[in-house]
Scaffold this active site. Structure first.
Site, PDB file in Angstrom:
ATOM      1  N   CYS A 195       0.729  -1.262  -0.040  1.00  0.00           N
ATOM      2  CA  CYS A 195       0.116   0.079  -0.068  1.00  0.00           C
ATOM      3  C   CYS A 195       0.716   1.150   0.008  1.00  0.00           C
ATOM      4  CB  CYS A 195      -0.705  -0.164   1.262  1.00  0.00           C
ATOM      5  SG  CYS A 195      -2.221   1.343   1.186  1.00  0.00           S
ATOM      6  N   CYS A 203      -4.299  -3.072   5.940  1.00  0.00           N
ATOM      7  CA  CYS A 203      -4.055  -1.538   5.854  1.00  0.00           C
ATOM      8  C   CYS A 203      -5.195  -0.996   5.123  1.00  0.00           C
ATOM      9  CB  CYS A 203      -2.708  -1.606   4.864  1.00  0.00           C
ATOM     10  SG  CYS A 203      -2.425   0.074   4.061  1.00  0.00           S
TER      11      CYS A 203
END
Length: 377
Positions: A70, A191
């Site tokens: 991410c 995430c």
């Protein structure tokens, strides 16, 4: 200015969109600081570059780290380009506990050039590479999650918390009146998705693949499961009808078998050798010592807060790296990232693609050799 990134579109079990609450909190901070507030959505990009990758890795029997991916694709790629090119920012500042070798003032003295897509950095360009350094708070250090970001992104990033401890930051926030942020729980889940019941969540996206739990010691079937992708090495396998604890030590996705052992420190969980994919190096491509000598001592970890472990890197011609440990380590897992450190600097990382034999496999091999030696002597 403050910018809020929305990367996942969902509601929690109470029907409340958690990202909306986070957005409100960010807006209140900007109001108190009297700075402009912006929102940007990367829901589509998150799905394509992070979540689809995560599902694909699980289907291949690996255990991905979505936080590293991410940061690489969203925050330090799409977002930083948006901030520099569209908002006209000189730099971004994030709340990561990390430092760089660059003074904050140096960040603002750089001339920004919008880079065309796919342009590789000129390796012969004269430039002082910026190093990614561990934070002053070694417990909270987050360089692990930043180990795949590019040199260009690092040059344009400031980490204001890098020289502070978490306790001191909380004290500053309290004195500044940010109570609404201080009461928030720390995010420990996937995430931007948050904490979920992992099995139920993943089974919303992947079809169940029933298989057997099999003892690594005697081949006995211990029970059944709903999919090998629900398990990672070292975790406790909750097997119906078994009173004693069993732990996952290996997986065979061709048969759907999850191999288990009866103790948490079973030798089948310990290995001292791994191989990564093509490693990503933050300051150089790759470190000069590794290029010159083909080997380099350093330290590594494959989980965020685990202690650094001494190792020897061996560079292969294709850019992949063999990592040989000083002593065997428990539950190293395919798909995780081996993150390398030297003298307080995070050098970069590579995804674990191959594991050496476990201590149990080596012990079994030695046992088979001994009778053979006895009959020939």
């Amino acid at each position: 200015m403050g910018v809020f990134m929305k990367n996942w579109d969902s509601v929690d079990e109470h029907g409340i969109c958690t990202s909306d609450r986070d957005c409100d909190d960010a807006y209140k901070v900007c109001q108190k600081l009297d700075i402009p507030f912006h929102q940007v959505s990367y829901v589509k990009e998150y799905w394509h570059d992070v979540f689809s990758y995560l599902l694909n890795e699980y289907e291949k029997g690996r255990t991905p780290n979505p936080d590293i991916i991410c940061n690489k694709h969203l925050k330090f790629n799409y977002f930083i380009r948006y901030a520099l090119d569209k908002l006209g920012a000189d730099a971004i500042a994030t709340g990561h506990y990390a430092r760089t070798s660059q003074e904050d003032e140096e960040v603002f003295h750089q001339r920004h050039v919008e880079r065309p897509e796919g342009l590789f950095r000129n390796r012969f360009e004269v430039r002082n590479a910026v190093k990614l350094l561990q934070s002053a708070d070694h417990v909270k250090d987050q360089t692990f999650f930043l180990s795949q970001i590019s040199q260009d992104a690092l040059r344009r990033t400031i980490f204001p918390l890098g020289g502070l401890t978490k306790d001191f930051v909380k004290k500053m926030a309290a004195e500044a009146g940010f109570q609404h942020v201080l009461t928030k729980k720390e995010s420990m889940g996937i995430c931007f998705i948050g904490e979920r019941d992992f099995e139920n969540f993943i089974l919303e996206y992947l079809e169940p693949r029933p298989g057997k739990f099999i003892s690594i010691e005697d081949g006995k079937v211990m029970g059944s499961h709903r999919g090998w992708f629900l398990f990672t090495l070292g975790q406790r396998a909750r097997i119906g009808g078994q009173r004693d604890a069993w732990f996952v030590v290996d997986k065979d996705i061709s048969s759907g078998t999850v191999f288990v052992a009866p103790t948490t420190c079973h030798p089948a969980l310990y290995r001292e050798l791994l191989r990564t994919d093509r490693a990503h190096w933050i300051t150089e491509e790759p470190p000069e010592q590794l290029v010159r000598e083909k080997m380099m001592p350093c330290s590594f970890r494959f989980q965020h807060q685990m202690p650094l472990v001494p190792c020897m890197l061996t560079l292969n011609q294709d850019g992949t790296v063999w990592v040989t440990l000083e002593k065997p380590l428990r539950a190293m897992t395919l798909g995780q990232f081996a993150v390398f450190y030297k003298g307080g600097e995070c050098l970069g990382s590579g995804k674990i693609m191959r594991l050496g034999p476990s201590l149990y496999t080596l012990q079994q091999g030695q046992k088979r050799e001994q009778p053979a030696e006895a009959t020939t002597t």
